[in-house]
Design an enzyme around this catalytic site. Sequence first.
Site, mmCIF file in Angstrom:
data_model
loop_
_atom_site.group_PDB
_atom_site.id
_atom_site.type_symbol
_atom_site.label_atom_id
_atom_site.label_comp_id
_atom_site.label_asym_id
_atom_site.label_seq_id
_atom_site.Cartn_x
_atom_site.Cartn_y
_atom_site.Cartn_z
ATOM 1 N N ARG A 197 7.881 10.778 -14.452
ATOM 2 C CA ARG A 197 6.591 10.759 -15.135
ATOM 3 C C ARG A 197 5.491 10.231 -14.213
ATOM 4 O O ARG A 197 5.652 9.187 -13.601
ATOM 5 C CB ARG A 197 6.686 9.927 -16.425
ATOM 6 C CG ARG A 197 7.408 10.677 -17.528
ATOM 7 C CD ARG A 197 7.602 9.842 -18.745
ATOM 8 N NE ARG A 197 8.619 8.821 -18.544
ATOM 9 C CZ ARG A 197 8.999 7.960 -19.472
ATOM 10 N NH1 ARG A 197 8.434 7.992 -20.660
ATOM 11 N NH2 ARG A 197 9.928 7.064 -19.232
ATOM 12 N N LYS A 222 -0.545 5.246 -17.963
ATOM 13 C CA LYS A 222 -0.790 5.306 -19.411
ATOM 14 C C LYS A 222 -1.513 4.045 -19.909
ATOM 15 O O LYS A 222 -2.488 4.121 -20.648
ATOM 16 C CB LYS A 222 0.569 5.446 -20.097
ATOM 17 C CG LYS A 222 0.603 5.137 -21.574
ATOM 18 C CD LYS A 222 1.987 5.402 -22.132
ATOM 19 C CE LYS A 222 2.941 4.246 -21.976
ATOM 20 N NZ LYS A 222 2.882 3.216 -22.995
ATOM 21 N N ALA A 248 0.852 -1.199 0.000
ATOM 22 C CA ALA A 248 0.000 0.000 0.000
ATOM 23 C C ALA A 248 0.883 1.242 0.000
ATOM 24 O O ALA A 248 2.024 1.213 0.454
ATOM 25 C CB ALA A 248 -0.890 -0.015 1.235
ATOM 26 N N CYS A 259 4.216 3.868 -17.216
ATOM 27 C CA CYS A 259 3.504 2.711 -17.759
ATOM 28 C C CYS A 259 2.105 2.498 -17.202
ATOM 29 O O CYS A 259 1.131 2.501 -17.952
ATOM 30 C CB CYS A 259 4.341 1.460 -17.524
ATOM 31 S SG CYS A 259 5.999 1.641 -18.165
HETATM 32 C C1 UGA Z 1 5.636 -1.576 -14.859
HETATM 33 C C2 UGA Z 1 5.485 -3.109 -14.841
HETATM 34 O O1 UGA Z 1 5.736 -3.609 -13.525
HETATM 35 C C3 UGA Z 1 6.435 -3.758 -15.845
HETATM 36 O O2 UGA Z 1 6.210 -5.155 -15.872
HETATM 37 C C4 UGA Z 1 6.170 -3.166 -17.237
HETATM 38 O O3 UGA Z 1 7.061 -3.673 -18.196
HETATM 39 C C5 UGA Z 1 6.348 -1.667 -17.183
HETATM 40 O O4 UGA Z 1 5.437 -1.119 -16.197
HETATM 41 C C6 UGA Z 1 6.047 -1.125 -18.540
HETATM 42 O O5 UGA Z 1 4.923 -1.257 -19.015
HETATM 43 O O6 UGA Z 1 6.978 -0.631 -19.206
HETATM 44 P P1 UGA Z 1 7.373 0.184 -13.817
HETATM 45 O O7 UGA Z 1 6.366 1.212 -14.186
HETATM 46 O O8 UGA Z 1 8.785 0.388 -14.218
HETATM 47 O O9 UGA Z 1 6.955 -1.262 -14.425
HETATM 48 O O10 UGA Z 1 7.414 0.052 -12.241
HETATM 49 P P2 UGA Z 1 6.715 -0.865 -11.126
HETATM 50 O O11 UGA Z 1 7.776 -1.411 -10.263
HETATM 51 O O12 UGA Z 1 5.756 -1.801 -11.701
HETATM 52 O O13 UGA Z 1 5.939 0.231 -10.255
HETATM 53 C C7 UGA Z 1 4.881 1.012 -10.805
HETATM 54 C C8 UGA Z 1 4.256 1.869 -9.738
HETATM 55 O O14 UGA Z 1 3.505 1.079 -8.819
HETATM 56 C C9 UGA Z 1 5.252 2.647 -8.866
HETATM 57 O O15 UGA Z 1 4.765 3.947 -8.649
HETATM 58 C C10 UGA Z 1 5.292 1.866 -7.573
HETATM 59 O O16 UGA Z 1 5.641 2.656 -6.480
HETATM 60 C C11 UGA Z 1 3.859 1.384 -7.483
HETATM 61 N N1 UGA Z 1 3.677 0.176 -6.674
HETATM 62 C C12 UGA Z 1 4.220 -1.006 -7.066
HETATM 63 C C13 UGA Z 1 2.920 0.240 -5.522
HETATM 64 O O17 UGA Z 1 2.392 1.305 -5.140
HETATM 65 N N2 UGA Z 1 2.725 -0.906 -4.783
HETATM 66 C C14 UGA Z 1 3.243 -2.092 -5.162
HETATM 67 O O18 UGA Z 1 3.022 -3.092 -4.443
HETATM 68 C C15 UGA Z 1 4.018 -2.141 -6.324
#
Ligand code: UGA
Length: 436
Positions: free
Chosen positions: A323, A259, A248, A256
């Site tokens: 972003r 979008k 959380a 990503c």
């Molecule tokens: C995400 C996907 O995880 C990748 O598999 C995908 O390839 C990528 O988008 C993409 O489409 O290019 P990314 O955006 O780099 O990757 O980062 P994530 O680690 O997935 O985190 C995304 C967001 O979710 C962050 O703001 C993170 O803080 C948040 N998050 C993640 C949470 O708030 N809670 C979680 O449990 C996990």
Amino acid sequence: MSERKETVGVIGVGWVGLVTAACFAELGHPVIARDILQEKVDSLSRGEVSIHEPGLEDLLRRNAERITFTTDMNELLAGARLLFVCVDTPPTYSGDADLSRVRAVVQELPEDGDHVLIMKSTVPAGTGQSIRRDMPNLSYVSCPEFLKEGTAVQDFMNPDRVVIGADPGDEESADAVAGLYEPLGGQILRTDVASAEMIKLASNAFLATKISFINEIANVCEEVGADVGQVAQGMGLDGRIGTAFLRAGIGYGGSCFPKDVSALKMLAGNTGYHFQLLTSVIEVNELQKRRVVGKLEKHLGSLIGKRVALLGLAFKADTDDMREASSLVLAARLQGEGAEVAGYDPVAAERAAGMLASVEMTTSAMEALEGADAAVLVTEWREFAELDWAAAAERMARPLIIDGRNFLDPEVLQAAGFEYEGIGRAISAPRPAPAP
Ligand code: UGA
């Protein structure tokens, strides 16, 4: 003598393209990477990398002799048969994906039957079919990218799965793409093009749904006195649910999830289907970014003239990507309520400065905390766990912290003299000083 590996072509050397180029070079392939920006090509050719991605610079340095950066499409087409398209597809005002860069690339490709377009860019389902309709002799393979910023090199080298989508007639091209990924050992899933495109969008939308779900659970936990960390752990032990992406916080950001969730919702809408669930996922996320403001008001009353320090500005740790970072919405909301906002980020400060013009940027966490009425942990940078919180408490006007990522240990903060509040966790008052 070792067999010479096939040259890989990369079109668009942004974050995805650069990681793809560096990793295929590491696997022994010569790589030709083409971008339209001369400046970018020049600096990459000099070995300068402008994005922060752990391990990437080393990989590029180590494989510099295998990678050619160029602006010349003809050089690329002459040297490589397999062409990974890695241009960005940002959201338009309507929330659809902007395919103009993809289309510009496709127009430059010859329909000679010699080249294979491998789509890595995230595109709406149906894009491959429409490109094939316009260019029936172009070999087209969809190979969506699942890398996470901050761990992209590791993710590339150890994929959970590689999805390769091809339609009838392109099986051989798909075999060639599969051959590139075989040494990595992850599961290779072969599908049709539309399904591969859909897998990418559905995966990101599902992960975003998990986050919005746990964020709502966290909000309820606050009302009923439960702890969202324990709840997520207990849920995650069910193999059908899993523990991943149940942290959380103050909402998801990045280039990503926001979008792609919106693009999938719009894609469905354009076909006449209203994707009710994703509408809520997006709304929950927007509200989650703002909840910190209410939490601060609960402790401080009016925020007019109060100094709030934002610790971390990037959308997550280990990246300088700003972003859709939650810090952008939060800073604007806090300023809207009359607060003075200071911000610190160990890596993203430069990028953030251009987007947060009225935020006072500092060069250390301590400097941001100086005289602050409250701190908000926005990004889970390691250094914040190691900060001297007792010294920080002394420098603040009021040692109050809202931990937007449930990243800090409440007991450590309490012992350092802080009022501590996380997301979906019990609020804790500072521990009274021991009697003299
Ligand atoms: C995400 C996907 O995880 C990748 O598999 C995908 O390839 C990528 O988008 C993409 O489409 O290019 P990314 O955006 O780099 O990757 O980062 P994530 O680690 O997935 O985190 C995304 C967001 O979710 C962050 O703001 C993170 O803080 C948040 N998050 C993640 C949470 O708030 N809670 C979680 O449990 C996990």
